[in-house]
Motif scaffolding. Structure first.
Motif, PDB file in Angstrom:
ATOM      1  N   GLY A   1       0.822  -1.204   0.000  1.00  0.00           N
ATOM      2  CA  GLY A   1       0.000   0.000   0.000  1.00  0.00           C
ATOM      3  C   GLY A   1       0.859   1.259   0.000  1.00  0.00           C
TER       4      GLY A   1
ATOM      5  N   THR B   1      -3.687  -2.981   4.603  1.00  0.00           N
ATOM      6  CA  THR B   1      -2.681  -2.048   4.117  1.00  0.00           C
ATOM      7  C   THR B   1      -3.400  -0.839   3.519  1.00  0.00           C
ATOM      8  OG1 THR B   1      -0.689  -1.816   2.732  1.00  0.00           O
ATOM      9  CG2 THR B   1      -2.470  -3.168   1.836  1.00  0.00           C
ATOM     10  N   GLN B   2      -2.911   0.348   3.865  1.00  0.00           N
ATOM     11  CA  GLN B   2      -3.593   1.572   3.457  1.00  0.00           C
ATOM     12  C   GLN B   2      -3.220   1.947   2.028  1.00  0.00           C
ATOM     13  OE1 GLN B   2      -5.775   3.792   5.258  1.00  0.00           O
ATOM     14  NE2 GLN B   2      -5.972   4.707   3.207  1.00  0.00           N
TER      15      GLN B   2
ATOM     16  N   THR C   1      -3.946   5.169  -0.520  1.00  0.00           N
ATOM     17  CA  THR C   1      -4.468   6.525  -0.619  1.00  0.00           C
ATOM     18  C   THR C   1      -4.205   7.057  -2.020  1.00  0.00           C
ATOM     19  OG1 THR C   1      -4.027   6.915   1.733  1.00  0.00           O
ATOM     20  CG2 THR C   1      -4.422   8.845   0.344  1.00  0.00           C
TER      21      THR C   1
ATOM     22  N   THR D   1      -9.456   4.942  -2.460  1.00  0.00           N
ATOM     23  CA  THR D   1      -8.793   5.123  -1.178  1.00  0.00           C
ATOM     24  C   THR D   1      -9.493   4.316  -0.097  1.00  0.00           C
ATOM     25  OG1 THR D   1      -7.970   7.329  -1.735  1.00  0.00           O
ATOM     26  CG2 THR D   1      -8.229   6.813   0.614  1.00  0.00           C
ATOM     27  N   ALA D   2      -8.719   3.470   0.586  1.00  0.00           N
ATOM     28  CA  ALA D   2      -9.282   2.593   1.615  1.00  0.00           C
ATOM     29  C   ALA D   2      -8.165   1.782   2.243  1.00  0.00           C
ATOM     30  CB  ALA D   2     -10.314   1.639   1.003  1.00  0.00           C
ATOM     31  N   VAL D   3      -8.504   1.088   3.314  1.00  0.00           N
ATOM     32  CA  VAL D   3      -7.633   0.031   3.818  1.00  0.00           C
ATOM     33  C   VAL D   3      -8.023  -1.251   3.084  1.00  0.00           C
ATOM     34  CG1 VAL D   3      -6.914  -1.309   5.809  1.00  0.00           C
ATOM     35  CG2 VAL D   3      -7.410   1.134   6.065  1.00  0.00           C
ATOM     36  N   TYR D   4      -7.037  -1.898   2.506  1.00  0.00           N
ATOM     37  CA  TYR D   4      -7.270  -3.120   1.738  1.00  0.00           C
ATOM     38  C   TYR D   4      -6.877  -4.328   2.584  1.00  0.00           C
ATOM     39  CZ  TYR D   4      -8.310  -0.536  -2.489  1.00  0.00           C
ATOM     40  OH  TYR D   4      -8.907   0.277  -3.412  1.00  0.00           O
TER      41      TYR D   4
ATOM     42  N   ARG E   1     -11.983  -4.109   0.850  1.00  0.00           N
ATOM     43  CA  ARG E   1     -11.490  -2.797   1.243  1.00  0.00           C
ATOM     44  C   ARG E   1     -12.523  -2.096   2.112  1.00  0.00           C
ATOM     45  NH1 ARG E   1     -11.554   0.295  -4.663  1.00  0.00           N
ATOM     46  NH2 ARG E   1     -13.838   0.498  -4.862  1.00  0.00           N
TER      47      ARG E   1
END
Length: 127
Positions: A9, A121-122, A124, A91-94, A38
């Motif tokens: 990420g 994992t972030q 952005t 954009t998200a945490v995956y 996500r």
């Protein structure tokens, strides 16, 4: 105990690319379904993509179809998510997820069908 560890990420501009990796350990993954989900701030966790380890079938959310590709490397027990043409709404945490039970394509999009999860994992994407 199955463990999933994500990486890859980061921060990228709109239109750019990232490749996420998920290394699996502690199990026999020849028949596992592996998936990416996500979660954006203030939103529910949503399905992104899934791959059947044994037969290499894949499924994608409509929002990422044509831009994201899920794949796996048997020798490395690793699943990848190649993300191209990224948008700010990506954009998200995956999260990487896995299950030894394949109940069919209909279950792949359901987060409750997966027993094992990574820490996330972030990603952005700036506009």
């Amino acid at each position: 105990q199955v463990q999933l560890v994500e990486s890859g990420g980061g921060l990228v501009q709109a239109g750019g690319s990232l490749r996420l990796s998920c290394v699996a350990s502690g199990g026999t993954f020849s028949s596992y379904v592996m998936a990416w989900f996500r979660q954006a701030p203030r939103k529910e966790r949503e399905f992104v993509a899934a791959i059947s380890w044994a037969v290499l079938s894949t499924r994608y959310a409509d929002s990422v179809k044509g831009r994201f590709t899920i794949s796996r490397d048997d020798a490395k027990n690793t699943v990848y998510l190649q993300m191209n043409s990224l948008k700010p709404e990506d954009t998200a945490v995956y999260y990487c997820a896995s299950t030894p039970n394949d109940w069919g394509y209909g279950s792949w999009r359901d987060a409750s069908a997966y027993e094992f999860w990574g820490q996330g994992t972030q990603v952005t994407v700036s506009s």
